[in-house]
Motif scaffolding. Structure first.
Motif, PDB file in Angstrom:
ATOM      1  N   GLU A  18       0.795  -1.230   0.000  1.00 56.90           N
ATOM      2  CA  GLU A  18       0.000   0.000   0.000  1.00 56.90           C
ATOM      3  C   GLU A  18       0.829   1.283   0.000  1.00 56.90           C
ATOM      4  N   ASP A  19       1.856   1.362   0.840  1.00 54.18           N
ATOM      5  CA  ASP A  19       2.604   2.615   0.986  1.00 54.18           C
ATOM      6  C   ASP A  19       3.928   2.341   1.693  1.00 54.18           C
ATOM      7  N   LEU A  20       4.675   3.396   1.987  1.00 54.75           N
ATOM      8  CA  LEU A  20       5.986   3.232   2.622  1.00 54.75           C
ATOM      9  C   LEU A  20       5.898   2.602   4.008  1.00 54.75           C
ATOM     10  N   ASP A  21       4.867   2.948   4.780  1.00 56.61           N
ATOM     11  CA  ASP A  21       4.710   2.327   6.099  1.00 56.61           C
ATOM     12  C   ASP A  21       4.510   0.820   5.972  1.00 56.61           C
ATOM     13  N   ALA A  22       3.678   0.414   5.034  1.00 55.94           N
ATOM     14  CA  ALA A  22       3.459  -1.013   4.801  1.00 55.94           C
ATOM     15  C   ALA A  22       4.731  -1.676   4.279  1.00 55.94           C
ATOM     16  N   LEU A  23       5.496  -0.981   3.449  1.00 56.29           N
ATOM     17  CA  LEU A  23       6.749  -1.523   2.940  1.00 56.29           C
ATOM     18  C   LEU A  23       7.728  -1.772   4.085  1.00 56.29           C
ATOM     19  N   TYR A  32      10.525  -5.930   7.526  1.00 58.14           N
ATOM     20  CA  TYR A  32      10.910  -6.421   8.850  1.00 58.14           C
ATOM     21  C   TYR A  32       9.959  -7.470   9.411  1.00 58.14           C
ATOM     22  N   ASP A  33       9.006  -7.896   8.620  1.00 59.36           N
ATOM     23  CA  ASP A  33       8.075  -8.907   9.099  1.00 59.36           C
ATOM     24  C   ASP A  33       8.860 -10.176   9.451  1.00 59.36           C
ATOM     25  N   PRO A  34       8.593 -10.778  10.614  1.00 58.67           N
ATOM     26  CA  PRO A  34       9.317 -11.993  11.006  1.00 58.67           C
ATOM     27  C   PRO A  34       9.223 -13.121   9.981  1.00 58.67           C
ATOM     28  N   VAL A  35       8.100 -13.222   9.290  1.00 63.36           N
ATOM     29  CA  VAL A  35       7.956 -14.253   8.255  1.00 63.36           C
ATOM     30  C   VAL A  35       8.945 -13.997   7.122  1.00 63.36           C
ATOM     31  N   HIS A  36       9.088 -12.745   6.730  1.00 65.49           N
ATOM     32  CA  HIS A  36      10.035 -12.376   5.673  1.00 65.49           C
ATOM     33  C   HIS A  36      11.472 -12.638   6.127  1.00 65.49           C
ATOM     34  N   LEU A  37      11.793 -12.190   7.334  1.00 65.76           N
ATOM     35  CA  LEU A  37      13.152 -12.359   7.851  1.00 65.76           C
ATOM     36  C   LEU A  37      13.517 -13.829   8.013  1.00 65.76           C
ATOM     37  N   GLU A  38      12.563 -14.658   8.393  1.00 68.02           N
ATOM     38  CA  GLU A  38      12.832 -16.083   8.594  1.00 68.02           C
ATOM     39  C   GLU A  38      12.940 -16.829   7.270  1.00 68.02           C
ATOM     40  N   GLY A  39      12.188 -16.395   6.273  1.00 74.31           N
ATOM     41  CA  GLY A  39      12.173 -17.117   5.006  1.00 74.31           C
ATOM     42  C   GLY A  39      13.388 -16.896   4.131  1.00 74.31           C
ATOM     43  N   ASP A  40      13.909 -15.677   4.100  1.00 73.92           N
ATOM     44  CA  ASP A  40      15.010 -15.364   3.181  1.00 73.92           C
ATOM     45  C   ASP A  40      16.223 -16.280   3.324  1.00 73.92           C
ATOM     46  N   PRO A  41      16.685 -16.606   4.533  1.00 73.18           N
ATOM     47  CA  PRO A  41      17.845 -17.495   4.631  1.00 73.18           C
ATOM     48  C   PRO A  41      17.596 -18.899   4.079  1.00 73.18           C
TER      49      PRO A  41
END
Length: 133
Positions: A60-65, A70-79
């Motif tokens: 939606e916007d910069l706040d959502a970005l 930093y979403d834990p799901v994103h941080l956990e998945g990338d590695p």
């Protein structure tokens, strides 16, 4: 709306089972609260470019970005995702927001994440071919 696009291909030694797991992890990341819409699947672009798959999220916007980054799901998945990526094209992103400085603001958020998580930056450095548009 900020639309973020990745095109990528897997390492040749990545098994079909591993590819399926990576795509599942990507779909999980693409379904976090800060994402308005998404698709993960085959790349329909020019096959001669060497990209087999794509990832697209609408945010939606910069706040959502920032929440997405930093979403834990994103941080956990990338590695678990990045070690299987042989080639990736990041962008070009698009937006319907009239802010002429939006690209710089997005890049500042990205740079802040790199500074906060140097291990993520190091992991991205293991991808043999990275194109940023």
């Amino acid at each position: 709306m900020i639309v973020h696009l990745l095109r990528f291909s897997f390492h040749p030694e990545t098994t079909e089972e591993q590819k399926a797991e990576v795509l599942t992890l990507m779909r999980r990341t693409a379904s976090v609260e800060s994402v308005s819409f998404s698709t993960v699947g085959q790349n329909l672009g020019d096959a001669s470019e060497g990209f087999t798959h794509g990832y697209c999220v609408g945010i939606e916007d910069l706040d959502a970005l920032e929440r997405y980054l930093y979403d834990p799901v994103h941080l956990e998945g990338d590695p678990r995702i990045i070690p299987h990526i042989a080639k990736i094209a990041i962008g070009p992103d698009v937006s319907d927001q009239p802010d002429l400085d939006l690209r710089e603001k997005i890049m500042a958020l990205h740079e802040a994440k790199l500074a906060r998580y140097p291990e993520w930056a190091a992991l991205m450095d293991t991808v043999p071919e990275v194109r940023i548009f």
